[in-house]
Design a protein around this motif. Structure first.
Motif, mmCIF file in Angstrom:
data_model
loop_
_atom_site.group_PDB
_atom_site.id
_atom_site.type_symbol
_atom_site.label_atom_id
_atom_site.label_comp_id
_atom_site.label_asym_id
_atom_site.label_seq_id
_atom_site.Cartn_x
_atom_site.Cartn_y
_atom_site.Cartn_z
ATOM 1 N N LEU A 29 -6.541 -1.682 10.312
ATOM 2 C CA LEU A 29 -6.016 -3.039 10.487
ATOM 3 C C LEU A 29 -6.116 -3.826 9.183
ATOM 4 O O LEU A 29 -5.272 -4.676 8.896
ATOM 5 C CB LEU A 29 -6.785 -3.754 11.602
ATOM 6 C CG LEU A 29 -6.339 -5.186 11.923
ATOM 7 C CD1 LEU A 29 -4.903 -5.187 12.429
ATOM 8 C CD2 LEU A 29 -7.279 -5.818 12.953
ATOM 9 N N THR A 30 -7.152 -3.543 8.404
ATOM 10 C CA THR A 30 -7.326 -4.258 7.130
ATOM 11 C C THR A 30 -6.424 -3.718 6.039
ATOM 12 O O THR A 30 -6.448 -4.205 4.914
ATOM 13 C CB THR A 30 -8.788 -4.163 6.672
ATOM 14 O OG1 THR A 30 -9.171 -2.791 6.602
ATOM 15 C CG2 THR A 30 -9.705 -4.899 7.623
ATOM 16 N N GLY A 31 -5.624 -2.681 6.349
ATOM 17 C CA GLY A 31 -4.737 -2.105 5.349
ATOM 18 C C GLY A 31 -5.370 -0.924 4.659
ATOM 19 O O GLY A 31 -6.578 -0.682 4.739
ATOM 20 N N PHE A 32 -4.530 -0.174 3.963
ATOM 21 C CA PHE A 32 -5.009 1.004 3.241
ATOM 22 C C PHE A 32 -4.421 1.001 1.851
ATOM 23 O O PHE A 32 -3.202 0.910 1.672
ATOM 24 C CB PHE A 32 -4.620 2.290 3.975
ATOM 25 C CG PHE A 32 -4.998 3.540 3.233
ATOM 26 C CD1 PHE A 32 -6.323 3.944 3.165
ATOM 27 C CD2 PHE A 32 -4.035 4.287 2.576
ATOM 28 C CE1 PHE A 32 -6.676 5.083 2.475
ATOM 29 C CE2 PHE A 32 -4.374 5.428 1.876
ATOM 30 C CZ PHE A 32 -5.701 5.830 1.828
ATOM 31 N N ALA A 33 -5.283 1.084 0.858
ATOM 32 C CA ALA A 33 -4.848 1.185 -0.537
ATOM 33 C C ALA A 33 -5.375 2.494 -1.093
ATOM 34 O O ALA A 33 -6.587 2.707 -1.141
ATOM 35 C CB ALA A 33 -5.371 0.013 -1.355
ATOM 36 N N GLY A 34 -4.483 3.369 -1.489
ATOM 37 C CA GLY A 34 -4.961 4.628 -2.038
ATOM 38 C C GLY A 34 -3.889 5.689 -2.057
ATOM 39 O O GLY A 34 -2.722 5.444 -1.707
ATOM 40 N N LYS A 35 -4.309 6.893 -2.467
ATOM 41 C CA LYS A 35 -3.411 8.034 -2.572
ATOM 42 C C LYS A 35 -3.897 9.127 -1.628
ATOM 43 O O LYS A 35 -5.094 9.334 -1.467
ATOM 44 C CB LYS A 35 -3.396 8.574 -4.012
ATOM 45 C CG LYS A 35 -3.012 7.557 -5.065
ATOM 46 C CD LYS A 35 -3.240 8.130 -6.460
ATOM 47 C CE LYS A 35 -2.955 7.094 -7.537
ATOM 48 N NZ LYS A 35 -3.275 7.609 -8.901
ATOM 49 N N ARG A 36 -2.966 9.830 -1.063
ATOM 50 C CA ARG A 36 -3.286 10.981 -0.229
ATOM 51 C C ARG A 36 -2.289 12.102 -0.508
ATOM 52 O O ARG A 36 -1.150 11.855 -0.892
ATOM 53 C CB ARG A 36 -3.262 10.620 1.263
ATOM 54 C CG ARG A 36 -4.400 9.710 1.693
ATOM 55 C CD ARG A 36 -5.744 10.419 1.599
ATOM 56 N NE ARG A 36 -6.837 9.604 2.088
ATOM 57 C CZ ARG A 36 -7.584 8.808 1.330
ATOM 58 N NH1 ARG A 36 -7.304 8.706 0.032
ATOM 59 N NH2 ARG A 36 -8.583 8.128 1.853
ATOM 60 N N HIS A 37 -2.754 13.335 -0.285
ATOM 61 C CA HIS A 37 -1.948 14.516 -0.544
ATOM 62 C C HIS A 37 -1.932 15.367 0.720
ATOM 63 O O HIS A 37 -2.995 15.821 1.167
ATOM 64 C CB HIS A 37 -2.527 15.309 -1.718
ATOM 65 C CG HIS A 37 -2.741 14.480 -2.939
ATOM 66 N ND1 HIS A 37 -3.954 13.880 -3.223
ATOM 67 C CD2 HIS A 37 -1.899 14.103 -3.933
ATOM 68 C CE1 HIS A 37 -3.849 13.191 -4.343
ATOM 69 N NE2 HIS A 37 -2.618 13.307 -4.796
ATOM 70 N N PRO A 38 -0.765 15.557 1.340
ATOM 71 C CA PRO A 38 -0.720 16.347 2.572
ATOM 72 C C PRO A 38 -1.247 17.762 2.357
ATOM 73 O O PRO A 38 -1.035 18.368 1.299
ATOM 74 C CB PRO A 38 0.772 16.366 2.929
ATOM 75 C CG PRO A 38 1.376 15.228 2.172
ATOM 76 C CD PRO A 38 0.562 15.082 0.932
ATOM 77 N N MET A 39 -1.935 18.277 3.363
ATOM 78 C CA MET A 39 -2.405 19.653 3.383
ATOM 79 C C MET A 39 -1.582 20.424 4.411
ATOM 80 O O MET A 39 -0.935 19.838 5.290
ATOM 81 C CB MET A 39 -3.886 19.711 3.751
ATOM 82 C CG MET A 39 -4.792 18.919 2.842
ATOM 83 S SD MET A 39 -5.040 19.700 1.235
ATOM 84 C CE MET A 39 -6.205 20.999 1.680
ATOM 85 N N LEU A 44 -5.194 -9.254 5.071
ATOM 86 C CA LEU A 44 -6.421 -8.706 5.649
ATOM 87 C C LEU A 44 -7.083 -7.694 4.727
ATOM 88 O O LEU A 44 -8.297 -7.530 4.738
ATOM 89 C CB LEU A 44 -6.108 -8.041 6.996
ATOM 90 C CG LEU A 44 -5.876 -8.969 8.187
ATOM 91 C CD1 LEU A 44 -5.494 -8.158 9.415
ATOM 92 C CD2 LEU A 44 -7.110 -9.810 8.461
ATOM 93 N N HIS A 45 -6.270 -6.998 3.922
ATOM 94 C CA HIS A 45 -6.847 -6.009 3.022
ATOM 95 C C HIS A 45 -7.828 -6.632 2.040
ATOM 96 O O HIS A 45 -8.742 -5.967 1.560
ATOM 97 C CB HIS A 45 -5.737 -5.296 2.248
ATOM 98 C CG HIS A 45 -6.259 -4.387 1.185
ATOM 99 N ND1 HIS A 45 -6.911 -3.207 1.472
ATOM 100 C CD2 HIS A 45 -6.245 -4.503 -0.170
ATOM 101 C CE1 HIS A 45 -7.268 -2.630 0.340
ATOM 102 N NE2 HIS A 45 -6.879 -3.376 -0.660
ATOM 103 N N HIS A 46 -7.665 -7.897 1.772
ATOM 104 C CA HIS A 46 -8.491 -8.544 0.754
ATOM 105 C C HIS A 46 -9.763 -9.151 1.327
ATOM 106 O O HIS A 46 -10.476 -9.880 0.624
ATOM 107 C CB HIS A 46 -7.672 -9.612 0.026
ATOM 108 C CG HIS A 46 -6.459 -9.042 -0.641
ATOM 109 N ND1 HIS A 46 -6.527 -8.270 -1.774
ATOM 110 C CD2 HIS A 46 -5.138 -9.111 -0.294
ATOM 111 C CE1 HIS A 46 -5.294 -7.888 -2.126
ATOM 112 N NE2 HIS A 46 -4.446 -8.381 -1.251
ATOM 113 N N LEU A 47 -10.073 -8.861 2.596
ATOM 114 C CA LEU A 47 -11.350 -9.318 3.159
ATOM 115 C C LEU A 47 -12.489 -8.704 2.367
ATOM 116 O O LEU A 47 -12.540 -7.504 2.143
ATOM 117 C CB LEU A 47 -11.460 -8.886 4.632
ATOM 118 C CG LEU A 47 -10.436 -9.505 5.603
ATOM 119 C CD1 LEU A 47 -10.602 -8.891 6.981
ATOM 120 C CD2 LEU A 47 -10.612 -11.015 5.674
ATOM 121 N N LYS A 48 -13.430 -9.523 1.938
ATOM 122 C CA LYS A 48 -14.461 -9.057 1.032
ATOM 123 C C LYS A 48 -15.802 -8.775 1.702
ATOM 124 O O LYS A 48 -16.530 -7.895 1.308
ATOM 125 C CB LYS A 48 -14.669 -10.088 -0.091
ATOM 126 C CG LYS A 48 -13.435 -10.325 -0.947
ATOM 127 C CD LYS A 48 -13.007 -9.057 -1.668
ATOM 128 C CE LYS A 48 -11.837 -9.310 -2.594
ATOM 129 N NZ LYS A 48 -11.383 -8.078 -3.244
#
Length: 545
Positions: free
Chosen positions: A459-469, A523-527
């Motif tokens: 709910l807070t969001g997702f920041a990042g990289k992912r690589h399918p397996m 929401l992603h920026h909730l600290k």
């Protein structure tokens, strides 16, 4: 007027066209807990604002001296050596302008010198990624505990820790042996450190961090760091050249017994840095690389090769045999247990990399994969090779993939195979099942639509990289392996609820399909932990089961 007593330690900060970061480096020396020191800023004839910045720093602290070389030397050695000529202290340290010293560095290393009669003391190096801020210790197994060695023969693995900046040297030791940084070459630290290790009668290693090394592993080709210029063939030449100088020193100084250890370090560290880039090089570059590298590889001890993991030995031998297309294939699997596309069994029952039996005894030894038990190892750890051979935009944020699976040991039965793509952004896994159909023995192919919009994000969001397996399922057992993508293709972008998504090549080894999310919601920026916990609780209540 009575001359002031010399300081305890001289710290030389070398700089070239780095006005922006020089103040940070110098400030890290000024804030050392041991105050009795001098700082020599040695400027390799910068043409930016470095001279003005350096003079301003010197005006603020009487411990700082500014030295400007009359012309640019193009390396680290000359500015260090010129600073050595004017250094007044009995103990010496070196710092690059883009790095820092932790506050206790000088005090910790000086204390080691004062406890024993040492030629140098060295400590841990903390590596800091400039892109992520992630911290790690350089060669942690070598600096895990405090110890004093009577010569490098007690632990030849130290050749791997070749940084000159992690050490505090006794000036008397350097002068006694006429030890200076070699000018006119790159990778000067490697030769200087090899000489220091071999000439030192006693040195102490402490586990405390004494150097902060900022690294940009995927910096552009114009990066200042020599290590980030591996695409240049002159860089390859320089690295091989300094190895030959080290070899000559070992032979001439009576340290020939250390040659295998030093050769192993070259293969495991120096060559390995180039190996990860080989899939991205074209035929012309690879041919020139082999021309430069292979003559030196032929001089190395067989024992040094034998100490490497099999996957690294395969890459080296394919290069020596000039099987350049296969070099690219093999290099993509380094460190990831990726199978070759083909295996060959010889009359003796041995299993070899590739589609033919190697011609020479050396090649048969190095390309022999029998010990990996490709045909009999348990299915969950069996080795396959999964490659995306086609990629196109689907509806919405989805992407349509053509996937080819190589099963060189023929572990899978004839017929369609159950497979799934696995993608885990956040805490919930997206599983996309599909079928792989046989193309020929040991090769399967299938199509699958990957829709990132179906992934359940926090709910807070997702920041990042992912690589399918890719997961194979057979007789109730599963095998999850890397999914390799085309090394280059135009990035695909899409807008998801509260996120911007980019589907792109990974851009470095092993070359996976990369999905990158950038949240656009507040929401992603909730600290605070409390707010994040409340958001997670809300997500668990209102998200569909």
């Amino acid at each position: 007027m009575t001359a002031s007593p010399p300081p305890d330690v001289t710290v030389t900060v070398i700089v070239h066209n780095d006005a922006g970061r020089l103040p940070r480096a110098v400030e890290s020396v000024r804030r050392q807990t041991h105050r009795d020191l001098e700082i020599v800023i040695s400027d390799d004839h910068s043409t930016d604002d470095t001279p003005e910045v350096a003079r301003a720093l010197a005006a603020r602290d009487p411990r700082i001296r500014y030295l400007r070389l009359p012309e640019n030397s193009g390396g680290c050695s000359a500015p260090r050596n010129r600073a050595l000529e004017i250094a007044r202290a009995p103990y010496l340290m070196f710092l690059d302008s883009d790095d820092e010293l932790p506050p206790e560095s000088v005090a910790s290393l000086l204390a080691a010198h004062r406890e024993r009669d040492l030629d140098f003391a060295m400590g841990a190096v903390r590596r800091i990624r400039v892109d992520t801020g992630r911290r790690s210790t350089w060669m942690p197994h070598l600096v895990r505990e405090r110890r004093t060695l009577d010569g490098v023969e007690a632990d030849p693995r130290l050749f791997f820790e070749h940084l000159a900046t992690s050490k505090m040297y006794s000036r008397a030791f350097l002068d006694r042996h006429g030890l200076r940084f070699p000018e006119g070459i790159h990778y000067e630290d490697q030769l200087f450190s090899a000489q220091a290790y071999c000439l030192a009668k006693r040195f102490t290693i402490i586990p405390e961090p004494v150097y902060h090394w900022y690294i940009a592993p995927y910096a552009g080709s114009d990066a200042v760091s020599i290590s980030n210029q591996r695409h240049l063939l002159t860089n390859v030449h320089d690295r091989v050249h300094v190895q030959r100088l080290i070899d000559a020193f070992l032979a001439g100084s009576g340290h020939g017994a250390l040659r295998e250890d030093k050769d192993h370090k070259f293969l495991k560290h120096d060559f390995r840095m180039y190996a990860g880039d080989l899939p991205y090089r074209d035929e012309e570059w690879l041919t020139a690389f082999a021309d430069l590298m292979n003559p030196y590889l032929e001089t190395l001890s067989p024992g040094a090769y034998a100490r490497l993991p099999r996957a690294e030995r395969v890459v080296l031998q394919l290069l020596r045999d000039r099987r350049l297309t296969e070099v690219r294939w093999a290099a993509r699997g380094l460190g990831h247990a990726v199978a070759p596309r083909e295996l060959t069994t010889g009359p003796d029952g041995r299993t070899y990399w590739g589609g033919r039996i190697p011609e020479s005894a050396t090649a048969r030894r190095e390309l022999d994969l029998t010990e990996l038990e490709p045909a009999t190892r348990p299915f969950p750890v069996a080795q396959f090779r999964h490659e995306i051979t086609g990629i196109g935009r689907g509806p919405g944020a989805s992407v349509d993939l053509t996937v080819r699976t190589y099963d060189p040991a023929l572990r899978l039965p004839v017929g369609p195979q159950r497979a799934s793509l696995l993608l885990t952004p956040g805490r919930h896994r997206l599983t996309v099942p599909f079928r792989l159909s046989p193309v020929r023995p040991g090769v399967f192919e299938g199509q699958v639509r990957l829709d990132p919009a179906a992934a359940r994000l926090p709910l807070t969001g997702f920041a990042g990289k992912r690589h399918p397996m890719l997961r194979l399922t057979y007789q109730g057992r599963s095998n999850t392996s890397l999914l390799l993508a085309p090394l280059s293709f135009p990035p695909l972008t899409a807008h998801l609820p509260h996120h911007h998504l980019t589907i792109e090549p990974e851009g470095h080894t092993p070359g996976r399909l990369q999905l990158r999310w950038h949240p656009t919601n507040a929401l992603h920026h909730l600290k605070t932990p409390r707010l994040r916990k409340a958001a997670r609780t809300a997500a668990s209540i209102f998200s569909p089961r």
